[in-house]
Design an enzyme around this catalytic site. Structure first.
Site, PDB file in Angstrom:
ATOM      1  N   PHE A   1      50.234  46.285  29.263  1.00  0.00           N
ATOM      2  CA  PHE A   1      49.682  45.513  30.372  1.00  0.00           C
ATOM      3  C   PHE A   1      50.674  44.412  30.750  1.00  0.00           C
ATOM      4  O   PHE A   1      51.425  43.902  29.926  1.00  0.00           O
ATOM      5  CB  PHE A   1      48.326  44.911  29.984  1.00  0.00           C
ATOM      6  CG  PHE A   1      47.658  44.159  31.093  1.00  0.00           C
ATOM      7  CD1 PHE A   1      47.193  44.825  32.210  1.00  0.00           C
ATOM      8  CD2 PHE A   1      47.500  42.783  31.038  1.00  0.00           C
ATOM      9  CE1 PHE A   1      46.571  44.138  33.254  1.00  0.00           C
ATOM     10  CE2 PHE A   1      46.893  42.075  32.068  1.00  0.00           C
ATOM     11  CZ  PHE A   1      46.431  42.763  33.177  1.00  0.00           C
TER      12      PHE A   1
ATOM     13  N   ASP B   1      51.135  41.569  19.948  1.00  0.00           N
ATOM     14  CA  ASP B   1      50.169  41.551  21.047  1.00  0.00           C
ATOM     15  C   ASP B   1      49.032  42.468  20.616  1.00  0.00           C
ATOM     16  O   ASP B   1      49.115  43.694  20.733  1.00  0.00           O
ATOM     17  CB  ASP B   1      50.823  42.023  22.344  1.00  0.00           C
ATOM     18  CG  ASP B   1      49.863  42.013  23.531  1.00  0.00           C
ATOM     19  OD1 ASP B   1      48.638  41.945  23.315  1.00  0.00           O
ATOM     20  OD2 ASP B   1      50.343  42.099  24.684  1.00  0.00           O
TER      21      ASP B   1
ATOM     22  N   HIS C   1      44.293  44.627  22.110  1.00  0.00           N
ATOM     23  CA  HIS C   1      43.460  45.831  21.978  1.00  0.00           C
ATOM     24  C   HIS C   1      43.003  46.069  20.541  1.00  0.00           C
ATOM     25  O   HIS C   1      42.358  47.081  20.275  1.00  0.00           O
ATOM     26  CB  HIS C   1      44.249  47.082  22.398  1.00  0.00           C
ATOM     27  CG  HIS C   1      44.681  47.108  23.814  1.00  0.00           C
ATOM     28  ND1 HIS C   1      45.474  48.125  24.327  1.00  0.00           N
ATOM     29  CD2 HIS C   1      44.444  46.282  24.849  1.00  0.00           C
ATOM     30  CE1 HIS C   1      45.719  47.895  25.605  1.00  0.00           C
ATOM     31  NE2 HIS C   1      45.097  46.773  25.946  1.00  0.00           N
TER      32      HIS C   1
ATOM     33  N   GLN D   1      38.918  38.808  26.958  1.00  0.00           N
ATOM     34  CA  GLN D   1      38.541  39.124  28.343  1.00  0.00           C
ATOM     35  C   GLN D   1      37.333  40.071  28.342  1.00  0.00           C
ATOM     36  O   GLN D   1      37.006  40.693  27.331  1.00  0.00           O
ATOM     37  CB  GLN D   1      39.770  39.727  29.049  1.00  0.00           C
ATOM     38  CG  GLN D   1      39.557  40.162  30.470  1.00  0.00           C
ATOM     39  CD  GLN D   1      39.184  41.629  30.578  1.00  0.00           C
ATOM     40  OE1 GLN D   1      39.296  42.402  29.629  1.00  0.00           O
ATOM     41  NE2 GLN D   1      38.723  42.029  31.749  1.00  0.00           N
TER      42      GLN D   1
ATOM     43  N   LYS E   1      37.245  43.463  26.528  1.00  0.00           N
ATOM     44  CA  LYS E   1      37.782  43.563  25.171  1.00  0.00           C
ATOM     45  C   LYS E   1      36.687  43.799  24.134  1.00  0.00           C
ATOM     46  O   LYS E   1      35.504  43.578  24.369  1.00  0.00           O
ATOM     47  CB  LYS E   1      38.586  42.309  24.819  1.00  0.00           C
ATOM     48  CG  LYS E   1      39.808  42.109  25.718  1.00  0.00           C
ATOM     49  CD  LYS E   1      40.768  43.284  25.649  1.00  0.00           C
ATOM     50  CE  LYS E   1      42.058  43.046  26.399  1.00  0.00           C
ATOM     51  NZ  LYS E   1      41.901  43.010  27.857  1.00  0.00           N
TER      52      LYS E   1
ATOM     53  N   ARG F   1      48.624  16.951  21.737  1.00  0.00           N
ATOM     54  CA  ARG F   1      47.923  16.004  20.853  1.00  0.00           C
ATOM     55  C   ARG F   1      47.528  16.685  19.556  1.00  0.00           C
ATOM     56  O   ARG F   1      47.050  17.814  19.546  1.00  0.00           O
ATOM     57  CB  ARG F   1      46.665  15.468  21.527  1.00  0.00           C
ATOM     58  CG  ARG F   1      46.908  14.685  22.789  1.00  0.00           C
ATOM     59  CD  ARG F   1      45.604  14.320  23.470  1.00  0.00           C
ATOM     60  NE  ARG F   1      44.850  13.292  22.740  1.00  0.00           N
ATOM     61  CZ  ARG F   1      43.634  12.872  23.108  1.00  0.00           C
ATOM     62  NH1 ARG F   1      43.048  13.404  24.179  1.00  0.00           N
ATOM     63  NH2 ARG F   1      43.025  11.931  22.430  1.00  0.00           N
TER      64      ARG F   1
ATOM     65  N   TYR G   1      45.484   8.862  22.067  1.00  0.00           N
ATOM     66  CA  TYR G   1      46.284   9.390  23.174  1.00  0.00           C
ATOM     67  C   TYR G   1      47.775   9.412  22.827  1.00  0.00           C
ATOM     68  O   TYR G   1      48.623   9.032  23.638  1.00  0.00           O
ATOM     69  CB  TYR G   1      46.031   8.588  24.459  1.00  0.00           C
ATOM     70  CG  TYR G   1      44.580   8.607  24.860  1.00  0.00           C
ATOM     71  CD1 TYR G   1      44.023   9.735  25.476  1.00  0.00           C
ATOM     72  CD2 TYR G   1      43.756   7.525  24.604  1.00  0.00           C
ATOM     73  CE1 TYR G   1      42.686   9.770  25.820  1.00  0.00           C
ATOM     74  CE2 TYR G   1      42.405   7.551  24.945  1.00  0.00           C
ATOM     75  CZ  TYR G   1      41.881   8.674  25.562  1.00  0.00           C
ATOM     76  OH  TYR G   1      40.547   8.717  25.899  1.00  0.00           O
TER      77      TYR G   1
ATOM     78  N   ARG H   1      42.354  25.021  25.987  1.00  0.00           N
ATOM     79  CA  ARG H   1      41.209  25.026  25.084  1.00  0.00           C
ATOM     80  C   ARG H   1      40.068  25.915  25.591  1.00  0.00           C
ATOM     81  O   ARG H   1      39.815  26.001  26.789  1.00  0.00           O
ATOM     82  CB  ARG H   1      40.693  23.595  24.888  1.00  0.00           C
ATOM     83  CG  ARG H   1      41.674  22.674  24.177  1.00  0.00           C
ATOM     84  CD  ARG H   1      41.047  21.323  23.896  1.00  0.00           C
ATOM     85  NE  ARG H   1      40.711  20.601  25.118  1.00  0.00           N
ATOM     86  CZ  ARG H   1      41.459  19.625  25.640  1.00  0.00           C
ATOM     87  NH1 ARG H   1      42.601  19.265  25.054  1.00  0.00           N
ATOM     88  NH2 ARG H   1      41.075  19.017  26.741  1.00  0.00           N
TER      89      ARG H   1
END
Length: 380
Positions: free
Chosen positions: A83, A154, A157, A180, A183, A212, A219, A229
């Site tokens: 992909f 990767d 799958h 996704q 999946k 961070r 900060y 995230r």
């Protein structure tokens, strides 16, 4: 019309967890509990020291490359059959993807295709466990050690897939996963990085959390980073999805073995070969060569016929170097294997059909019905 199990699947467990998050008023990762719990549970599931969640599988690969300090001028070897995200992530960090051919039988990158394209600029190779069929990682890792290369898996799958009893995602410097909608483990979107390397995990977290450190409230941004995230809602859903994954993997594998027996009897269908050291294939797709001379129509017509009969399916991915983006992209931005322009990848792209994994959550009767639908499309 066949009755195919619905995907994604969810029940009251997801609903209860989502309500729990909704009522908590804590909807984001850093002060929350769901994403952190899922990261630990997924790391344990993959037999890894840690896991870092991300917004999606594409950005997981980008963050992996950044955490390894791979960027402008560096070369990364990728399979030409995969992909688009596998290669777009390399381009996104300014590195040069080197597209190499896959094996004709298992559709996966191999150690020899990698070895032929290594240069003094090569920093990493991204292997793709196509449809849950784990790459021959011993051979790939041997080449990587010889040339001091990083190996990124990767595993979009391959949730739960195993090679010699070891989980996908634990076999290189890191694994990347996608959550996704289609999946095997899903929250609509989402991704994950897994690794046994503590230094890598720390860098990957910084890259995904605006630079961070975990727990920072002052900060103090250590590096540029980005915000990748997951939300607490996604973490809650994924925890419930993970809780039933092993059962689903067993069911898919049992049904695949039965469907395989049916399809192997049909001339013109040649299934993807599963590697001898793959102790568990997650079966993200059932992939096979389609030889139209045995059937009533072209591959495109065959796919449409299957869909009209209720079988969810697609043609195979296009070979990367034939995508429109590579026709217009500056030629210095990428490379293609020197020998023959990746003929196996082209053939797979042109002739392979992919059945969606949710068919394998049915029963043996459904497997027989699917085989019958395919058989009925053969020429008399």
């Amino acid at each position: 019309m066949l009755k195919i199990p619905v995907w994604p699947y969810a029940d009251q467990k997801e609903e209860e967890k989502l309500k729990e998050v909704l009522n908590s008023s804590v909807w984001w990762r850093n002060p929350g509990t769901q994403v952190k719990a899922f990261e630990q549970e997924y790391a344990d599931f993959c037999h890894c020291n840690g896991a870092i969640s991300t917004a999606n599988g594409t950005v997981a690969i980008e963050i992996a490359l950044k955490a390894l300090k791979i960027g402008a001028g560096d070369e990364v070897i990728v399979p030409a059959f995969t992909f688009y995200s596998t290669v777009s992530a390399v381009l996104a960090v300014g590195a040069i993807p080197v597209l190499v051919d896959v094996s004709a039988d298992d559709y996966c990158i191999n150690s020899e295709s990698i070895r032929k394209e290594i240069s003094d600029k090569t920093k990493a190779v991204i292997v793709v466990h196509m449809a849950g069929n784990v790459v021959d990682m011993d051979a790939v890792n041997a080449v990587a050690r010889e040339y001091d290369l990083y190996v990124i898996e990767d595993a979009a799958h391959a949730h739960g897939a195993e090679y010699k009893g070891k989980k996908a995602g634990s076999l290189g410097i890191c694994g990347t996963f996608s959550f996704q909608n289609a999946k095997l483990l899903t929250a609509g979107e989402g991704g994950m990085l897994t690794s046994n390397d503590r230094e890598f995990l720390n860098m990957a977290f910084l890259e995904s959390n605006c630079g961070r450190a975990e727990g920072d409230t002052d900060y103090q941004h250590i590096l540029v980073g980005t915000n990748a995230r997951l939300s607490e809602f996604q973490g809650a859903v994924l925890r419930m999805q993970l809780a039933r994954l092993n059962e689903q993997l067993r069911k898919r594998d049992n049904n695949y073995q039965y469907l395989k027996m049916q399809l192997e009897k049909i001339d013109g269908i040649v299934l993807q070969k599963i590697g001898k050291d793959v102790t568990l294939n997650s079966h993200y797709m059932v992939m096979f060569y389609y030889d139209e001379k045995y059937f009533k129509g072209s591959r495109k017509e065959f796919v449409q016929y299957l869909r009209e009969n209720g079988i969810p399916c697609n043609r195979a991915f296009e070979a990367l170097h034939r995508l429109p983006v590579f026709q217009s992209l500056d030629k210095e931005r990428f490379k293609i294997a020197k020998e023959g322009g990746c003929p196996n990848s082209r053939r797979i792209a042109d002739t392979v059909v992919c059945l969606n994994h949710n068919i394998l959550l049915g029963d043996k009767v459904l497997m027989e019905e699917i085989a019958d639908v395919i058989r009925q499309y053969r020429k008399e």
